[in-house]
Design a protein around this motif. Structure first.
Motif, mmCIF file in Angstrom:
data_model
loop_
_atom_site.group_PDB
_atom_site.id
_atom_site.type_symbol
_atom_site.label_atom_id
_atom_site.label_comp_id
_atom_site.label_asym_id
_atom_site.label_seq_id
_atom_site.Cartn_x
_atom_site.Cartn_y
_atom_site.Cartn_z
ATOM 1 N N PRO A 149 0.812 -1.215 0.000
ATOM 2 C CA PRO A 149 0.000 0.000 0.000
ATOM 3 C C PRO A 149 0.850 1.273 0.000
ATOM 4 O O PRO A 149 1.852 1.359 0.704
ATOM 5 C CB PRO A 149 -0.797 -0.101 1.299
ATOM 6 C CG PRO A 149 -0.741 -1.523 1.703
ATOM 7 C CD PRO A 149 0.540 -2.053 1.155
ATOM 8 N N ASN A 150 0.456 2.216 -0.818
ATOM 9 C CA ASN A 150 1.057 3.549 -0.811
ATOM 10 C C ASN A 150 0.057 4.484 -0.162
ATOM 11 O O ASN A 150 -1.102 4.523 -0.568
ATOM 12 C CB ASN A 150 1.357 4.026 -2.233
ATOM 13 C CG ASN A 150 2.521 3.285 -2.824
ATOM 14 O OD1 ASN A 150 3.615 3.322 -2.286
ATOM 15 N ND2 ASN A 150 2.288 2.588 -3.910
ATOM 16 N N VAL A 151 0.499 5.207 0.861
ATOM 17 C CA VAL A 151 -0.378 6.130 1.564
ATOM 18 C C VAL A 151 0.258 7.519 1.595
ATOM 19 O O VAL A 151 1.475 7.655 1.555
ATOM 20 C CB VAL A 151 -0.693 5.658 3.010
ATOM 21 C CG1 VAL A 151 -1.404 4.331 2.997
ATOM 22 C CG2 VAL A 151 0.551 5.567 3.850
ATOM 23 N N THR A 152 -0.591 8.530 1.661
ATOM 24 C CA THR A 152 -0.135 9.902 1.833
ATOM 25 C C THR A 152 -0.221 10.231 3.310
ATOM 26 O O THR A 152 -1.245 9.978 3.943
ATOM 27 C CB THR A 152 -1.026 10.870 1.037
ATOM 28 O OG1 THR A 152 -0.963 10.519 -0.340
ATOM 29 C CG2 THR A 152 -0.570 12.308 1.218
ATOM 30 N N VAL A 153 0.850 10.747 3.854
ATOM 31 C CA VAL A 153 0.893 11.121 5.263
ATOM 32 C C VAL A 153 0.900 12.636 5.359
ATOM 33 O O VAL A 153 1.716 13.303 4.712
ATOM 34 C CB VAL A 153 2.145 10.531 5.958
ATOM 35 C CG1 VAL A 153 2.163 10.904 7.431
ATOM 36 C CG2 VAL A 153 2.197 9.023 5.779
ATOM 37 N N LEU A 154 -0.031 13.177 6.145
ATOM 38 C CA LEU A 154 -0.129 14.616 6.368
ATOM 39 C C LEU A 154 0.374 14.949 7.765
ATOM 40 O O LEU A 154 0.023 14.253 8.725
ATOM 41 C CB LEU A 154 -1.582 15.077 6.237
ATOM 42 C CG LEU A 154 -2.277 14.748 4.920
ATOM 43 C CD1 LEU A 154 -3.736 15.177 4.993
ATOM 44 C CD2 LEU A 154 -1.574 15.414 3.765
#
Length: 82
Positions: A2-7
């Protein structure tokens, strides 16, 4: 994987040196795995706490919540007010 965007918000963005980043984590993955990966790969993020407040796709979750490909994980510093 999984590729996730972290804010990152407030103090966490200052520590990480950015407001967001993308990370890949092995599947199955949890928010805790994302935090661990961020601390390993983002300069300055080692100073993030092991157990930050977190949200997936604008919904507050615990660190054992599963993450999926394309999710947006927000790491939130504690909020104080008065």
């Amino acid at each position: 994987m999984p590729n996730v965007t972290v804010l990152f918000f407030a103090r966490y963005a200052e520590l990480a040196g950015c407001e967001s980043t993308a990370v890949a984590v092995p599947s199955p993955a949890t928010v805790a795995d994302v935090v661990r990966r961020v601390r390993e790969t983002v300069p300055g993020a080692r100073a993030l706490p092991d157990r930050p407040l977190a949200a997936i796709n604008l919904r507050q979750v615990k660190l054992n919540a599963p993450v999926a490909d394309g999710d947006q994980v927000a790491l939130l510093p504690p909020v104080a007010g008065g």
